[in-house]
Design an enzyme around this catalytic site. Structure first.
Site, PDB file in Angstrom:
ATOM      1  N   CYS A  10      37.962  31.000  35.416  1.00 39.43           N
ATOM      2  CA  CYS A  10      36.976  30.391  35.131  1.00 39.43           C
ATOM      3  C   CYS A  10      37.411  29.476  34.307  1.00 39.43           C
ATOM      4  CB  CYS A  10      37.273  31.735  33.842  1.00 39.43           C
ATOM      5  SG  CYS A  10      37.059  33.074  34.696  1.00 39.43           S
ATOM      6  N   PHE A  54      31.588  39.175  37.997  1.00 39.91           N
ATOM      7  CA  PHE A  54      31.958  38.458  38.933  1.00 39.91           C
ATOM      8  C   PHE A  54      30.369  38.382  39.937  1.00 39.91           C
ATOM      9  CE2 PHE A  54      35.953  38.251  37.000  1.00 39.91           C
ATOM     10  CZ  PHE A  54      36.279  37.136  36.409  1.00 39.91           C
ATOM     11  N   HIS A  98      31.960  29.315  28.590  1.00 39.35           N
ATOM     12  CA  HIS A  98      31.749  30.508  29.234  1.00 39.35           C
ATOM     13  C   HIS A  98      31.642  31.560  28.529  1.00 39.35           C
ATOM     14  CE1 HIS A  98      33.569  31.753  32.815  1.00 39.35           C
ATOM     15  NE2 HIS A  98      33.844  32.650  32.247  1.00 39.35           N
ATOM     16  N   ASN A 119      29.574  36.680  35.505  1.00 36.34           N
ATOM     17  CA  ASN A 119      30.444  35.491  35.662  1.00 36.34           C
ATOM     18  C   ASN A 119      30.322  34.686  36.623  1.00 36.34           C
ATOM     19  OD1 ASN A 119      32.948  34.658  35.064  1.00 36.34           O
ATOM     20  ND2 ASN A 119      33.870  35.999  34.044  1.00 36.34           N
TER      21      ASN A 119
HETATM   22  C1  LIG Z   1      28.496  44.063  49.111  1.00 40.10           C
HETATM   23  C2  LIG Z   1      28.815  43.475  47.532  1.00 40.10           C
HETATM   24  C3  LIG Z   1      29.304  42.731  46.809  1.00 40.10           C
HETATM   25  C4  LIG Z   1      30.108  42.405  45.854  1.00 40.10           C
HETATM   26  C5  LIG Z   1      31.672  41.794  44.995  1.00 40.10           C
HETATM   27  C6  LIG Z   1      32.432  41.812  44.239  1.00 40.10           C
HETATM   28  C7  LIG Z   1      33.264  41.290  44.458  1.00 40.10           C
HETATM   29  C8  LIG Z   1      34.214  40.753  43.038  1.00 40.10           C
HETATM   30  C9  LIG Z   1      35.494  40.321  42.942  1.00 40.10           C
HETATM   31  C10 LIG Z   1      35.458  39.731  41.634  1.00 40.10           C
HETATM   32  C11 LIG Z   1      36.617  38.773  41.150  1.00 40.10           C
HETATM   33  C12 LIG Z   1      36.832  37.661  40.634  1.00 40.10           C
HETATM   34  C13 LIG Z   1      38.258  37.509  39.875  1.00 40.10           C
HETATM   35  C14 LIG Z   1      38.114  36.395  39.269  1.00 40.10           C
HETATM   36  C15 LIG Z   1      39.413  36.307  38.559  1.00 40.10           C
HETATM   37  C16 LIG Z   1      39.295  35.531  36.997  1.00 40.10           C
HETATM   38  C17 LIG Z   1      39.348  35.724  35.666  1.00 40.10           C
HETATM   39  C18 LIG Z   1      38.801  34.853  34.636  1.00 40.10           C
HETATM   40  O1  LIG Z   1      39.802  33.804  34.623  1.00 40.10           O
HETATM   41  S1  LIG Z   1      37.944  34.882  32.897  1.00 40.10           S
HETATM   42  C19 LIG Z   1      37.693  35.908  31.796  1.00 40.10           C
HETATM   43  C20 LIG Z   1      37.310  37.676  32.648  1.00 40.10           C
HETATM   44  N1  LIG Z   1      36.796  38.473  31.821  1.00 40.10           N
HETATM   45  C21 LIG Z   1      37.469  39.380  30.519  1.00 40.10           C
HETATM   46  O2  LIG Z   1      38.421  39.028  30.672  1.00 40.10           O
HETATM   47  C22 LIG Z   1      36.644  40.430  29.760  1.00 40.10           C
HETATM   48  C23 LIG Z   1      36.103  41.455  31.029  1.00 40.10           C
HETATM   49  N2  LIG Z   1      36.215  42.003  30.032  1.00 40.10           N
HETATM   50  C24 LIG Z   1      34.787  43.122  29.509  1.00 40.10           C
HETATM   51  O3  LIG Z   1      33.648  42.382  30.178  1.00 40.10           O
HETATM   52  C25 LIG Z   1      34.455  44.386  28.560  1.00 40.10           C
HETATM   53  O4  LIG Z   1      35.217  44.858  28.399  1.00 40.10           O
HETATM   54  C26 LIG Z   1      34.076  45.458  29.753  1.00 40.10           C
HETATM   55  C27 LIG Z   1      32.363  45.023  29.915  1.00 40.10           C
HETATM   56  C28 LIG Z   1      34.603  45.639  30.871  1.00 40.10           C
HETATM   57  C29 LIG Z   1      34.100  46.884  28.801  1.00 40.10           C
HETATM   58  O5  LIG Z   1      32.795  46.768  27.511  1.00 40.10           O
HETATM   59  P1  LIG Z   1      34.012  47.042  26.262  1.00 40.10           P
HETATM   60  O6  LIG Z   1      32.444  46.875  24.774  1.00 40.10           O
HETATM   61  O7  LIG Z   1      35.010  46.483  26.141  1.00 40.10           O
HETATM   62  O8  LIG Z   1      33.429  48.282  26.315  1.00 40.10           O
HETATM   63  P2  LIG Z   1      34.387  49.733  26.273  1.00 40.10           P
HETATM   64  O9  LIG Z   1      35.455  49.333  25.052  1.00 40.10           O
HETATM   65  O10 LIG Z   1      33.847  51.152  26.247  1.00 40.10           O
HETATM   66  O11 LIG Z   1      35.151  50.304  27.370  1.00 40.10           O
HETATM   67  C30 LIG Z   1      34.432  50.539  28.697  1.00 40.10           C
HETATM   68  C31 LIG Z   1      35.364  50.629  29.720  1.00 40.10           C
HETATM   69  O12 LIG Z   1      36.022  49.931  30.582  1.00 40.10           O
HETATM   70  C32 LIG Z   1      37.570  49.379  30.516  1.00 40.10           C
HETATM   71  N3  LIG Z   1      38.030  48.031  29.974  1.00 40.10           N
HETATM   72  C33 LIG Z   1      37.527  47.816  29.138  1.00 40.10           C
HETATM   73  N4  LIG Z   1      38.531  46.356  29.495  1.00 40.10           N
HETATM   74  C34 LIG Z   1      39.680  46.615  30.975  1.00 40.10           C
HETATM   75  C35 LIG Z   1      39.924  45.906  31.563  1.00 40.10           C
HETATM   76  N5  LIG Z   1      40.155  44.642  31.516  1.00 40.10           N
HETATM   77  N6  LIG Z   1      40.584  46.902  32.545  1.00 40.10           N
HETATM   78  C36 LIG Z   1      40.408  47.878  32.703  1.00 40.10           C
HETATM   79  N7  LIG Z   1      39.510  48.523  32.268  1.00 40.10           N
HETATM   80  C37 LIG Z   1      39.019  48.030  31.350  1.00 40.10           C
HETATM   81  C38 LIG Z   1      37.528  50.454  28.686  1.00 40.10           C
HETATM   82  O13 LIG Z   1      38.876  51.105  29.394  1.00 40.10           O
HETATM   83  C39 LIG Z   1      36.890  51.788  28.808  1.00 40.10           C
HETATM   84  O14 LIG Z   1      36.871  52.522  30.526  1.00 40.10           O
HETATM   85  P3  LIG Z   1      36.910  54.163  29.302  1.00 40.10           P
HETATM   86  O15 LIG Z   1      37.091  54.349  28.335  1.00 40.10           O
HETATM   87  O16 LIG Z   1      35.038  54.549  29.348  1.00 40.10           O
HETATM   88  O17 LIG Z   1      37.159  55.031  30.881  1.00 40.10           O
END
Ligand SMILES: CCCCCCCCCCCCCCCCCC(=O)SCCNC(=O)CCNC(=O)[C@H](O)C(C)(C)COP(=O)(O)OP(=O)(O)OC[C@H]1O[C@@H](n2cnc3c(N)ncnc32)[C@H](O)[C@@H]1OP(=O)(O)O
Length: 386
Positions: free
Chosen positions: A167, A215, A303, A336
């Site tokens: 990113c 993403f 970003h 993203n």
């Molecule tokens: C044909 C279809 C095609 C589809 C294709 C799709 C392919 C996709 C592939 C993508 C791959 C890309 C990889 C790129 C990697 C580079 C990354 C970067 O450089 S850059 C930077 C990347 N950006 C970031 O790192 C930021 C990402 N984080 C966020 O955007 C937010 O934390 C959120 C939206 C995930 C949750 O919103 P928030 O307000 O925090 O809400 P809550 O606190 O209420 O949590 C809700 C639930 O989420 C859980 N949980 C939270 N975090 C994580 C985690 N890391 N891990 C695990 N779990 C996590 C948490 O435990 C809870 O679970 P539960 O208690 O309900 O069971």
């Protein structure tokens, strides 16, 4: 650049003033547009994981909190049906994925770059340097040469490919372009970033839900140059100073790794907090003792790595509501798109500046921030020409 005067070689190798962004363009794949509220159902149906009800509920909870409304993808259900190995990490699939991105990524970049070149108004052969950032470059010669050929750039164009910067790739490419423009008089640098998630896509599991929820695919291109400017060239944003900071001891929290089954990635839950804790220090460093009294005096190109990252920045910098509106808009409309996202944010800012003409111009000074694996933070001080 050198010239002969009275028999002496006079070296004029530096550009005048800070580099500036002169034109920009963005593009998304047209294969698949998925609203966020149907993403979980589609992914679980496609991967035959509907029986994993707890995982599916968690995915739904995450999707609802992303601040995303829709995303574009190159990958389609038909392609996944034709490549069942994409759904099973135990099966080798990297070769098939690479074969697809080798064609798709330069083409996506071409769409964005062609828009930037048209807006710039000069021939593509006037581009002297190309800096291409992507996490989908897996061969040599690479996507940079393919893009140069597709655009008809001159054979002497100086190419650089930035791979797997994730990113912060867009921020890094712009930083590099600034240095190239300022140190090579007359240089015109095409910065291109193109990302497609098909190298990472897989069946949902406990580790990849957040990546799949966040993403999307897209490309952005910016032409950068320093003075003297040609008639018709107009700086959109001046690139005043740029810094890069790595947060110590955070290399394990954010990353990507090639495996036979595709690219694995991990995003630790602490990422938004770590960025929030470190961002002000990066800004103070970039301003080098000349920071404004309030961060609200600036415009912001951040970003949108994830909604809580933007929320934390709002809180830490005590920003007024709306300061990160361009970033939130891009997150909502596209998700993203890793390194390409910052170009969409800059494009949105200049669109808003146009709309606001006649009263509410952007503040003169601004800051650009991009984050990625490392954790690395690219910071650039910008100026909106008056
Ligand atoms: C044909 C279809 C095609 C589809 C294709 C799709 C392919 C996709 C592939 C993508 C791959 C890309 C990889 C790129 C990697 C580079 C990354 C970067 O450089 S850059 C930077 C990347 N950006 C970031 O790192 C930021 C990402 N984080 C966020 O955007 C937010 O934390 C959120 C939206 C995930 C949750 O919103 P928030 O307000 O925090 O809400 P809550 O606190 O209420 O949590 C809700 C639930 O989420 C859980 N949980 C939270 N975090 C994580 C985690 N890391 N891990 C695990 N779990 C996590 C948490 O435990 C809870 O679970 P539960 O208690 O309900 O069971």
């Amino acid at each position: 650049m050198a010239a002969r005067t009275n028999g002496k070689m006079v070296i004029r190798q530096h550009g005048e003033g800070p580099a500036a962004m002169l034109a920009m363009g963005t593009a998304n794949p047209t294969n698949l547009l998925l609203p966020q509220d149907v993403f979980t159902d589609n992914l679980f149906r496609l991967s035959k994981c509907d029986h994993l009800t707890e995982l599916k509920e968690k995915m739904n909870r995450i999707c609802q909190k992303t601040g995303i409304e829709k995303r574009h993808f190159h990958l389609t259900e038909e392609t996944v049906d034709a490549h069942p190995e994409f759904l099973d990490r135990e099966l080798p699939s990297l070769d098939a994925r690479i074969e697809m991105v080798t064609i798709a990524v330069p083409k996506l970049a071409q769409s964005a770059a062609a828009k930037a070149i048209t807006e710039w108004g000069r021939p593509a052969t006037d581009i002297t340097h190309l800096v291409f950032s992507t996490y989908s470059a897996w061969e040599a010669p690479s996507a940079d040469l393919k893009l140069a050929t597709l655009l008809g750039l001159r054979p002497t164009v100086c190419r650089t490919i930035l791979s797997l910067h994730g990113c912060y790739g867009g921020g890094r490419a712009l930083h590099l372009a600034k240095e190239l423009a300022e140190n090579n008089r007359g240089a015109r640098i095409l910065v291109a970033c193109a990302e497609t998630t098909l190298v990472c896509f897989g069946s949902p599991d406990g580790a990849n839900l957040v990546g799949h929820a966040l993403f999307g695919d897209g490309a952005g291109a910016i032409i950068v140059g320093a003075g003297p400017f040609d008639e018709g060239e107009r700086p959109l944003f001046e690139m005043v100073t740029a810094t890069q900071t790595t947060i110590p001891r955070t290399e394990h929290v954010l990353g990507m790794q090639a495996t036979a089954g595709g690219i694995d990635f991990h995003l630790a839950i602490q990422v938004p907090m770590l960025i929030g804790q470190n961002v002000e220090l990066c800004l103070l460093d970039a301003f080098d003792g000349d920071a404004p009294r309030s961060w609200n005096e600036l415009f912001w190109a951040v970003h949108p790595g994830g909604r809580p990252i933007l929320d934390n920045i709002d809180t830490v910098l005590k920003l007024e509501p709306g300061k990160l509106a361009a970033s939130r808009h891009v997150l909502r409309e596209y998700g993203n798109m890793s390194g390409a996202t910052i170009v969409f944010v800059l494009d949105e800012l200049r669109r808003r500046r146009k709309e606001e003409d006649g009263g509410h111009l952007l503040p003169e000074w601004g800051a650009m921030l991009a984050f990625g694996p490392g954790i690395t933070i690219e910071t650039m001080l910008l100026r909106s020409p008056r």
